[in-house]
Scaffold this active site. Structure first.
Site, mmCIF file in Angstrom:
data_model
loop_
_atom_site.group_PDB
_atom_site.id
_atom_site.type_symbol
_atom_site.label_atom_id
_atom_site.label_comp_id
_atom_site.label_asym_id
_atom_site.label_seq_id
_atom_site.Cartn_x
_atom_site.Cartn_y
_atom_site.Cartn_z
ATOM 1 N N LYS A 160 23.114 25.908 -17.686
ATOM 2 C CA LYS A 160 24.059 25.880 -16.385
ATOM 3 C C LYS A 160 25.184 24.778 -17.207
ATOM 4 C CE LYS A 160 23.031 23.352 -12.725
ATOM 5 N NZ LYS A 160 22.472 22.920 -11.468
ATOM 6 N N THR B 277 7.762 17.367 -9.666
ATOM 7 C CA THR B 277 7.233 18.331 -8.742
ATOM 8 C C THR B 277 5.687 18.738 -9.268
ATOM 9 O OG1 THR B 277 9.449 19.304 -8.945
ATOM 10 C CG2 THR B 277 7.798 20.887 -8.173
ATOM 11 N N THR C 47 6.802 17.973 -15.477
ATOM 12 C CA THR C 47 5.558 18.776 -15.018
ATOM 13 C C THR C 47 5.647 20.290 -15.785
ATOM 14 O OG1 THR C 47 6.376 19.051 -12.843
ATOM 15 C CG2 THR C 47 4.668 17.399 -13.096
ATOM 16 N N CYS D 159 13.234 24.107 -13.944
ATOM 17 C CA CYS D 159 12.377 24.122 -12.899
ATOM 18 C C CYS D 159 12.121 25.384 -12.004
ATOM 19 C CB CYS D 159 13.305 23.370 -11.873
ATOM 20 S SG CYS D 159 13.368 21.431 -12.113
ATOM 21 N N GLY E 282 24.477 37.542 -12.560
ATOM 22 C CA GLY E 282 24.515 37.342 -13.785
ATOM 23 C C GLY E 282 23.235 37.456 -14.658
ATOM 24 N N LEU F 182 17.546 17.327 -6.270
ATOM 25 C CA LEU F 182 18.714 16.997 -7.039
ATOM 26 C C LEU F 182 18.999 18.334 -7.877
ATOM 27 C CD1 LEU F 182 18.396 15.945 -10.190
ATOM 28 C CD2 LEU F 182 18.159 13.921 -9.199
ATOM 29 N N ARG G 249 16.423 23.800 -21.799
ATOM 30 C CA ARG G 249 15.048 24.289 -21.299
ATOM 31 C C ARG G 249 15.102 25.582 -20.474
ATOM 32 N NH1 ARG G 249 12.830 18.772 -18.699
ATOM 33 N NH2 ARG G 249 14.937 18.347 -18.096
ATOM 34 N N GLU H 104 11.677 16.067 -5.395
ATOM 35 C CA GLU H 104 13.251 15.870 -5.719
ATOM 36 C C GLU H 104 13.942 17.249 -5.759
ATOM 37 O OE1 GLU H 104 15.056 13.105 -5.515
ATOM 38 O OE2 GLU H 104 16.745 14.462 -5.765
HETATM 39 N N1 LIG Z 1 15.454 18.466 -13.844
HETATM 40 C C1 LIG Z 1 15.601 18.561 -12.638
HETATM 41 O O1 LIG Z 1 16.838 19.159 -12.330
HETATM 42 C C2 LIG Z 1 14.640 18.333 -11.672
HETATM 43 C C3 LIG Z 1 15.155 18.419 -10.296
HETATM 44 C C4 LIG Z 1 14.212 18.233 -9.274
HETATM 45 C C5 LIG Z 1 13.029 17.883 -9.574
HETATM 46 N N2 LIG Z 1 12.530 17.845 -10.910
HETATM 47 C C6 LIG Z 1 11.079 17.516 -11.402
HETATM 48 O O2 LIG Z 1 10.958 16.147 -11.507
HETATM 49 C C7 LIG Z 1 10.198 16.020 -12.884
HETATM 50 C C8 LIG Z 1 10.997 15.275 -13.720
HETATM 51 O O3 LIG Z 1 12.154 16.283 -14.377
HETATM 52 P P1 LIG Z 1 12.885 15.716 -15.466
HETATM 53 O O4 LIG Z 1 13.824 17.015 -15.754
HETATM 54 O O5 LIG Z 1 13.608 14.512 -15.240
HETATM 55 O O6 LIG Z 1 11.699 15.568 -16.601
HETATM 56 P P2 LIG Z 1 11.935 15.377 -18.256
HETATM 57 O O7 LIG Z 1 10.714 15.839 -18.815
HETATM 58 O O8 LIG Z 1 13.395 15.553 -18.712
HETATM 59 O O9 LIG Z 1 11.791 13.572 -18.297
HETATM 60 C C9 LIG Z 1 10.454 12.884 -18.175
HETATM 61 C C10 LIG Z 1 10.076 11.935 -18.607
HETATM 62 O O10 LIG Z 1 8.993 11.303 -18.380
HETATM 63 C C11 LIG Z 1 8.460 10.664 -19.907
HETATM 64 N N3 LIG Z 1 6.971 10.448 -19.666
HETATM 65 C C12 LIG Z 1 5.975 11.485 -19.662
HETATM 66 N N4 LIG Z 1 4.956 10.703 -19.583
HETATM 67 C C13 LIG Z 1 5.088 9.508 -19.423
HETATM 68 C C14 LIG Z 1 4.090 8.357 -19.078
HETATM 69 N N5 LIG Z 1 2.802 8.672 -19.062
HETATM 70 N N6 LIG Z 1 4.546 7.171 -18.934
HETATM 71 C C15 LIG Z 1 6.057 7.090 -18.916
HETATM 72 N N7 LIG Z 1 7.020 7.795 -19.127
HETATM 73 C C16 LIG Z 1 6.549 9.131 -19.329
HETATM 74 C C17 LIG Z 1 8.965 11.498 -20.896
HETATM 75 O O11 LIG Z 1 9.221 10.869 -21.926
HETATM 76 C C18 LIG Z 1 10.342 11.950 -20.275
HETATM 77 O O12 LIG Z 1 11.449 11.313 -20.924
HETATM 78 C C19 LIG Z 1 9.766 17.115 -13.190
HETATM 79 O O13 LIG Z 1 8.331 17.330 -12.244
HETATM 80 C C20 LIG Z 1 10.557 18.156 -12.488
HETATM 81 O O14 LIG Z 1 10.007 19.641 -12.100
HETATM 82 C C21 LIG Z 1 13.635 17.938 -11.929
#
Ligand SMILES: NC(=O)c1ccc[n+]([C@@H]2O[C@H](COP(=O)([O-])OP(=O)(O)OC[C@H]3O[C@@H](n4cnc5c(N)ncnc54)[C@H](O)[C@@H]3O)[C@@H](O)[C@H]2O)c1
Length: 431
Positions: A322, A120, A85, A261, A254, A151, A329, A149
């Site tokens: 990190k 999110t 997102t 996020c 830092g 994590l 990103r 989430e």
């Molecule tokens: N990365 C983190 O540390 C973290 C921690 C907590 C919450 N979040 C939240 O969790 C969510 C996911 O984060 P992330 O870093 O894993 O995301 P990301 O963007 O790395 O991965 C998302 C995946 O979803 C796939 N995707 C997109 N549209 C799709 C669809 N219609 N059908 C199937 N697959 C689809 C993409 O190809 C991608 O591989 C976000 O909203 C983020 O804010 C992330």
């Protein structure tokens, strides 16, 4: 119980392998064909500590399946949406992937399916999804939950097995839903917070905004330390002794926060505040302070080199936002490299996990295979990510291979007296 995971990023894949290991039948769908091919072969296409080992175990157990298209042959009991997102126009969250996931789910929903929002998403999204399913699958009862989430990348498996709280927002509380969620999270020993949709969505944003605020706060104190001659690491350490602040407070001065996020979640809250008229000046200041921190770091580098860095060689130690991830990103290193190059410097870089991936974003960088190789012949070393291995470097030996022994430390990793004693010009943040 069977589970469908939509999106195999750090969040989705962590849940997929964790739940598969717990014995749930897990189907993972991602629209990225390359990612799915790699996962089928047991390879995680990004670095996240422990994830590839957990994936191999899930594959051996035979409880996980991967789909690169929406053509599943069975309908899971629970869907968990984990798509990205990202920040969209005007700072609002871009719900393109999320809405795409909702539409794709429609043919794969059984009656009484539970659809969990783990992505999110802005306030009102669960409500919107509920209304969407009511019009698209009116003959089925679908339970939409907001289950954000928490994590952290770099330790996602650790956080999966040992969460600190599980927040579940419901629209219409049902005993069946509660029991299913308690089964899914059967291993979790932490408190469960049952609440409504909007409150659950806001808990996630508020948590990230608060952590980001702590980082900008301590960076602001670091600036004051520099102006009066105090040490921010000592200030932070003493602050953390207060139980009301806490020993795990995010008070490491830092380069500020990066990653996928904090920045986008702060922007999303700011834009929500502007829409609703709620006061968000504090969040704007947090964001502003974070941007400023990178510019201050660049000034420290140029200042250390006498102002003009044309033709100088700068070694960047650490590129990921990190340690324990290769995620670039919103990594501060990218803006730093861009600025240094635009000021005429040549950049060499080393990161234990990012490697050549940086070239897609910063093609002018010379990628090195060790900290020592990057530093060799450099006019200045700039540390951007606090990987542990940098702490093992022998600065005594390194002094012989650099052009000038200058280290600008963006993460306050080193003992300033020790480095000064070895003849290094050592510049850090707020010390
Ligand atoms: N990365 C983190 O540390 C973290 C921690 C907590 C919450 N979040 C939240 O969790 C969510 C996911 O984060 P992330 O870093 O894993 O995301 P990301 O963007 O790395 O991965 C998302 C995946 O979803 C796939 N995707 C997109 N549209 C799709 C669809 N219609 N059908 C199937 N697959 C689809 C993409 O190809 C991608 O591989 C976000 O909203 C983020 O804010 C992330």
């Amino acid at each position: 119980m069977t589970v469908g995971i939509v999106g195999a990023g750090p969040v989705g894949l962590t849940y997929a392998v964790g739940l598969a290991k717990k014995g749930f039948g897990v189907q993972v769908v991602d629209i990225d064909k390359n990612k799915i091919n790699s996962l089928r072969g047991g390879k995680v296409p990004f670095y996240e500590k422990g994830l590839e080992e957990a994936l191999s175990q899930a594959i051996i157990l035979g409880t996980i399946a991967f789909w690169d298209q929406w053509n599943l042959d069975t309908l899971p009991d629970i869907w968990i949406i984990c798509v990205g997102t990202p920040e969209g126009k005007d700072g609002r969250a871009d719900l393109r992937f999320y809405k795409g996931a909702l539409s794709s789910l429609v043919p794969f929903l059984k009656n009484q399916a539970i659809v969990i929002n783990k992505s999110t998403v802005p306030l009102g999204t669960a409500q919107m999804a509920d209304a969407f399913f009511k019009t698209q699958v009116p003959d089925k009862k679908i339970f939409v939950l907001s289950n954000p989430e928490f994590l952290a990348q770099g330790k996602s498996m650790e956080d999966f097995w040992d969460p600190q709280r599980i927040v579940i927002g419901q629209g219409h509380p049902e005993e069946f839903v509660r029991k299913s969620l308690e089964e899914i999270y059967g291993w979790a020993k932490c408190p469960f917070v049952w609440t409504d949709w909007n409150t659950a969505e806001l808990i996630k944003y508020a948590s990230n905004a608060y952590l980001a605020t702590q980082i900008s706060f301590i960076n602001s104190i670091a600036g004051i330390c520099e102006s009066i001659g105090a040490d921010v690491t000592e200030v932070a350490a003493a602050m953390k002794l207060d139980d009301r602040i806490g020993k795990k407070a995010f008070l490491g001065a830092g380069l500020g926060y990066g990653g996928s996020c904090f920045s986008k979640d702060i922007q999303s809250l700011i834009s929500l505040g502007k829409e609703t008229g709620a006061a968000v000046e504090l969040l704007e200041a947090v964001d502003h302070m974070n941007d400023k921190q990178i510019r201050r770091f660049i000034s420290k580098i140029t200042g250390a080199l006498g102002g003009d860095i044309t033709g100088k060689t700068i070694a960047i130690w650490g590129l990921a936002f990190k340690p324990h991830t290769d995620d670039l990103r919103s990594a501060p290193s990218i803006e730093i490299i861009d600025s240094l190059e635009s000021l005429g410097a040549k950049v060499r870089a080393y990161d234990p996990k990012v490697g050549e991936k940086i070239l897609a974003r910063c093609p002018g960088v010379r990628v090195c295979s060790s900290a020592g190789e990057a530093a060799s012949g450099a006019d200045c070393i700039a540390l951007c990510t606090q990987w542990e291995e940098f702490r093992d470097v022998s600065f005594e030996e390194l002094a012989a291979s650099v052009r000038s022994p200058i280290l600008v430390d963006g993460r306050n990793q080193f003992d300033k007296e020790l480095l000064a004693g070895l003849g290094w010009k050592y510049i850090s943040i707020g010390r």
